[in-house]
Motif scaffolding. Structure first.
Motif, PDB file in Angstrom:
ATOM      1  N   TRP A  23     -29.662 -24.786   6.179  1.00  0.00           N
ATOM      2  CA  TRP A  23     -28.900 -23.577   6.480  1.00  0.00           C
ATOM      3  C   TRP A  23     -27.721 -23.433   5.527  1.00  0.00           C
ATOM      4  N   GLN A  76     -23.816 -22.395   4.698  1.00  0.00           N
ATOM      5  CA  GLN A  76     -22.632 -22.713   5.486  1.00  0.00           C
ATOM      6  C   GLN A  76     -22.257 -21.582   6.435  1.00  0.00           C
ATOM      7  N   TYR A  77     -22.488 -20.333   6.028  1.00  0.00           N
ATOM      8  CA  TYR A  77     -22.099 -19.221   6.900  1.00  0.00           C
ATOM      9  C   TYR A  77     -22.970 -19.157   8.152  1.00  0.00           C
ATOM     10  N   ARG A  87     -24.151 -21.812   9.751  1.00  0.00           N
ATOM     11  CA  ARG A  87     -23.568 -22.842  10.615  1.00  0.00           C
ATOM     12  C   ARG A  87     -22.301 -22.334  11.301  1.00  0.00           C
ATOM     13  N   HIS A  88     -21.464 -21.627  10.536  1.00  0.00           N
ATOM     14  CA  HIS A  88     -20.224 -21.106  11.112  1.00  0.00           C
ATOM     15  C   HIS A  88     -20.510 -20.056  12.183  1.00  0.00           C
ATOM     16  N   ARG A  89     -21.516 -19.231  11.973  1.00  0.00           N
ATOM     17  CA  ARG A  89     -21.847 -18.206  12.963  1.00  0.00           C
ATOM     18  C   ARG A  89     -22.292 -18.834  14.285  1.00  0.00           C
ATOM     19  N   ASP A 142     -19.251 -20.547  15.955  1.00  0.00           N
ATOM     20  CA  ASP A 142     -18.330 -19.602  16.586  1.00  0.00           C
ATOM     21  C   ASP A 142     -18.931 -19.007  17.858  1.00  0.00           C
ATOM     22  N   VAL A 169     -24.619 -10.770   4.859  1.00  0.00           N
ATOM     23  CA  VAL A 169     -23.250 -11.200   4.592  1.00  0.00           C
ATOM     24  C   VAL A 169     -22.340  -9.975   4.591  1.00  0.00           C
ATOM     25  N   SER A 170     -21.115 -10.161   5.082  1.00  0.00           N
ATOM     26  CA  SER A 170     -20.203  -9.019   5.240  1.00  0.00           C
ATOM     27  C   SER A 170     -19.949  -8.299   3.923  1.00  0.00           C
ATOM     28  N   PRO A 226     -19.208  -7.469  10.081  1.00  0.00           N
ATOM     29  CA  PRO A 226     -19.382  -8.918  10.132  1.00  0.00           C
ATOM     30  C   PRO A 226     -20.178  -9.341  11.364  1.00  0.00           C
TER      31      PRO A 226
END
Length: 355
Positions: free
Chosen positions: A116, A118-119, A121-123, A126, A310-311, A322
């Motif tokens: 995956w 990194q974004y 994983r962050h999603r 969160d 991606v934003s 986002p």
């Protein structure tokens, strides 16, 4: 939205579970002693052995049949619901072992997690952080409401005006939930976060009557709910990515059926067969339904985290909204609360008795 309505009507069933209890809801059982039959049969064997012959005591066949028939327990709607939940639990454990051991032909989300970005994983991080925070805020709100004098006055008003209070609570949940989901997400503390806190506070108001069942029951229901949510989330993460996303249609139909049963159980007495059947569908059917919804929503969160653009794309110059972890976590919050309320009702009816 229908999950909010089901949660509201599930909350209205808590006083019924507290007042009726297990004995008033389940079908009556026939308790007949087998002592007479055992004494007759044992005496015949003992007499034959003492005489040292092959003489047999003739046992009354009709008496044996009557005892066997009396020992058979009648299976009613509540027993059918309990058997369905037991079957669902066995199926869930089997799925956990099957997918957890990697026996599926297709890789699951847990297999793709190593590659995956990194974004993604962050999603997911969160989303589950907001899920945990939502549960904590709702629990704190429920405790504050239950311990405050204003909360007891509100409960008394709900008992005097059950339909009006139910409609008002459902309207408040839907209104704050839709307003929260309509506001675009932005990191930090903003309008969306304030609406999220308000919605969690109202959810705590809905869950607050569980305190009337007793702290021990509420705590055990919370532990059971945590186990169910953790186990089913693991199953969804280990299963192929589209395994449970195909359940959208059947889950929608099931949600409508549980909602109709929940509304009907408020008007049909539980002492009738129809009322008992509706209550069983609302209670045990709802528990199975929202457990299945948890599988669906978990894979939906993972799919959206992987596919949401991606934003801002520096190569194309365009930007999109986002990823919204608050909206993504709201669905599994509703699943968990519906499971928790039904577990509390089951324990209040005597499901916590040791046999």
């Amino acid at each position: 939205m229908l999950k909010l309505v089901a949660l509201g009507f599930g909350q209205r069933a808590l006083p019924s579970a507290l007042s009726l209890g297990r004995s008033a809801i389940q079908q009556p059982t026939l308790c007949v002693s087998r002592t007479a039959y055992q004494q007759t049969f044992t005496r015949g064997i003992r007499d034959a052995s003492n005489r040292g012959s092959f003489t047999r005591r003739v046992v009354n066949v009709r008496q044996v049949e009557e005892v066997q028939q009396s020992l058979k327990r009648k299976i009613g709607p509540m027993e059918v619901g309990q058997l369905a939940v037991c079957g669902g639990a066995v199926l869930g454990l089997g799925s956990l072992c099957y997918y957890g051991l990697g026996l599926a032909n297709e890789p699951g989300a847990i297999d793709r997690a190593a590659v995956w970005p990194q974004y993604v994983r962050h999603r997911i991080r969160d989303t589950y952080m907001y899920f945990g925070a939502s549960v904590a805020v709702a629990a704190g709100s429920a405790m504050a409401v239950f311990r405050s004098p204003a909360g007891h006055k509100f409960f008394a008003f709900c008992q005097r005006r059950p339909i009006l209070s139910t409609v008002g609570i459902i309207a408040a949940m839907i209104g704050t939930g839709q307003a929260m989901m309509a506001v675009p997400y932005s990191p930090g503390l903003g309008t969306k976060q304030m609406l999220w806190l308000l919605n969690c506070g109202i959810l705590g108001l809905v869950v607050a009557p569980v305190g009337a069942l007793g702290g021990a029951i509420a705590l055990r229901a919370a532990w059971y709910t945590a186990g169910i949510v953790g186990g089913l989330s693991t199953v969804a993460a280990c299963a192929p990515s589209d395994q449970f996303l195909k359940w959208a249609g059947p889950l929608g139909i099931g949600l409508g059926g549980v909602l109709v049963a929940s509304i009907g159980s408020m008007f049909v007495p539980a002492t009738t067969t129809l009322g008992l059947s509706l209550y069983s569908i609302s209670l045990y059917g709802g528990l199975l339904l929202f457990s299945a919804f948890l599988l669906y929503d978990t894979q939906k969160i993972i799919r959206k985290a992987e596919t949401h653009p991606v934003s801002h794309n520096p190569y194309s110059g365009w930007s999109v909204a986002p990823f919204d972890p608050i909206n993504a976590s709201h669905h599994i919050v509703m699943d968990a609360l519906n499971i928790f309320i039904r577990m509390a009702q089951i324990l209040a009816m005597g499901g916590n008795r040791r046999k």
